[in-house]
Design an enzyme around this catalytic site. Sequence first.
Site, mmCIF file in Angstrom:
data_model
loop_
_atom_site.group_PDB
_atom_site.id
_atom_site.type_symbol
_atom_site.label_atom_id
_atom_site.label_comp_id
_atom_site.label_asym_id
_atom_site.label_seq_id
_atom_site.Cartn_x
_atom_site.Cartn_y
_atom_site.Cartn_z
ATOM 1 N N GLU A 292 1.183 -1.099 0.032
ATOM 2 C CA GLU A 292 -0.139 0.212 0.178
ATOM 3 C C GLU A 292 0.892 1.476 -0.445
ATOM 4 O O GLU A 292 1.120 1.514 0.771
ATOM 5 C CB GLU A 292 -0.876 0.077 1.349
ATOM 6 N N ARG A 295 2.595 7.873 -0.221
ATOM 7 C CA ARG A 295 3.501 9.049 -0.360
ATOM 8 C C ARG A 295 4.251 8.554 -1.690
ATOM 9 O O ARG A 295 4.477 9.604 -2.444
ATOM 10 C CB ARG A 295 4.322 9.587 0.349
ATOM 11 N N CYS A 363 -2.255 32.838 10.975
ATOM 12 C CA CYS A 363 -2.310 33.428 12.405
ATOM 13 C C CYS A 363 -1.588 32.384 13.323
ATOM 14 O O CYS A 363 -2.101 32.199 14.663
ATOM 15 C CB CYS A 363 -3.387 34.542 12.924
HETATM 16 C C1 LIG Z 1 -0.297 5.818 5.711
HETATM 17 C C2 LIG Z 1 -0.652 3.937 5.167
HETATM 18 C C3 LIG Z 1 -0.087 4.173 4.511
HETATM 19 C C4 LIG Z 1 1.021 4.786 2.791
HETATM 20 O O1 LIG Z 1 1.836 4.642 4.011
HETATM 21 P P1 LIG Z 1 2.274 5.787 2.854
HETATM 22 O O2 LIG Z 1 4.222 6.389 3.904
HETATM 23 O O3 LIG Z 1 2.333 7.297 2.850
HETATM 24 O O4 LIG Z 1 3.398 5.083 1.963
HETATM 25 C C5 LIG Z 1 -0.686 2.377 3.354
HETATM 26 N N1 LIG Z 1 -1.165 1.326 4.607
HETATM 27 C C6 LIG Z 1 -1.538 2.039 6.062
HETATM 28 C C7 LIG Z 1 -1.985 0.751 6.684
HETATM 29 C C8 LIG Z 1 -1.114 3.920 6.165
HETATM 30 O O5 LIG Z 1 -2.409 4.123 7.129
#
Ligand SMILES: *Cc1c(COP(=O)(O)O)cnc(C)c1O
Length: 433
Positions: A292, A295, A363
């Site tokens: 998954e 980023r 601010c």
């Molecule tokens: C945030 C998250 C990701 C992705 O993380 P990145 O650093 O954006 O690659 C994948 N799996 C879960 C469960 C997350 O919470």
Amino acid sequence: MNERVTLKNNNGHLEIGGINASNLVKKYGTPLYVMDQTYIEDMCKTFSDTLKKEYGDGMIAYASKAFSCKEIYRIANNMGIGADTVSGGEIYTAKSVNFPMEKICFHGNNKTTAELKFAVESGVGYIVLDSYTEADELDLICKQLSIKQKVLIRINPGVEAHTHHFIQTAKIDSKFGFAISTGEAEEIVNYVKNKQNLDLVGLHCHIGSQIFETKSFVIAVNKMTDFYKKLKLDYGYEFSVLNLGGGFGIYYAGDDAKKSSKEYAEYIKLIANTLKEDVERKGLKKPFLILEPGRSIVGEAGITLYTVGRIKKIKNIKNYIAVDGGMFDNPRFALYQAKYTVVAVDKMNLSANEKYTVAGKCCESGDIIAEDCLLPNVEEGDILAVLSTGAYNYSMSSNYNRNLIPPVVMVKNGESRYVVKPQTYEDLIRNDI
Ligand SMILES: *Cc1c(COP(=O)(O)O)cnc(C)c1O
């Protein structure tokens, strides 16, 4: 900056997706988020091709909390990848563009009853459980709807990834997951196994974000497969799915490694090969592998363009440049003292030998975009680009101080289009009574 074909210095001008940044500003104004579609598509394709080639059966699920709007789900779907969601709102957005629901994972440490019900009714592929009462609730919802729901459980493998404290998620002390080392993971696995309407197909872990140390991923794979082996030997459970999360580090500034998409794919290659070896050595069934990344798919695709306003030089202390954005479009400095590369888009060939701190217009003294950046002499009216803002910027934006959230423009092959329209003052008061 991490230059590439679609983000480069074109004779002293910053160019993205075949268009000079200053031309985008003429057309759309500032502040403006710009996303490079070619980059996003390349990352999706390179990641999924690498997973297929190095491992075989699996799925890249884009972690959409990094950047969520209708168009990103369309792009992910066109590229044949799945998506990872963390709220009813993200599921709703994906569903609104007919994203295949069976390719969605739904995460969160506190999903509401309404969100769980919506997810099940929508046909979400995998729900990742993170508590006992959530398992109870989901089981009941599924019973009422006569659906057997595929679920995973969030496990905390206890890997200390070297990253910022707040984005480090798999120490034993974490609001996420069940620790293997304390026996809590084993207990919840047995608990969920006995739920009539839940089909426990595997486990999940996500050890943090912005991780460069690839060893952390190897250790996570080792620990998860050790745990799969233990569950097989002790209880005869054999899982068909393993979800190892995301977290691949990207280039922001300074010492961060500069990588091409092929080099980013090394993370996938390493995880895939470690897992293949582990399952063979430990006598496990080869699971369907879900990864998954969030980023790393969108982060470097995005830049934010601002117009320079007031400049305040505090003698012998600091030079502040104020821009027409701030923590309402990018709260990451305020949240984690995040670092960014900043460039003056039409002064790319001038030597950057003055130190500036780029401040927002909110601010709050903590409303800083980037501290101590080297830039050429900057004047009011210059356009600045903050690079690598594609992830966790628009998705974390707010209307703080009743500033308008900037629109998002997608660029590709010299063409540009809105994917998120500009807000208006009318939008700000729309729900006010
Ligand atoms: C945030 C998250 C990701 C992705 O993380 P990145 O650093 O954006 O690659 C994948 N799996 C879960 C469960 C997350 O919470």
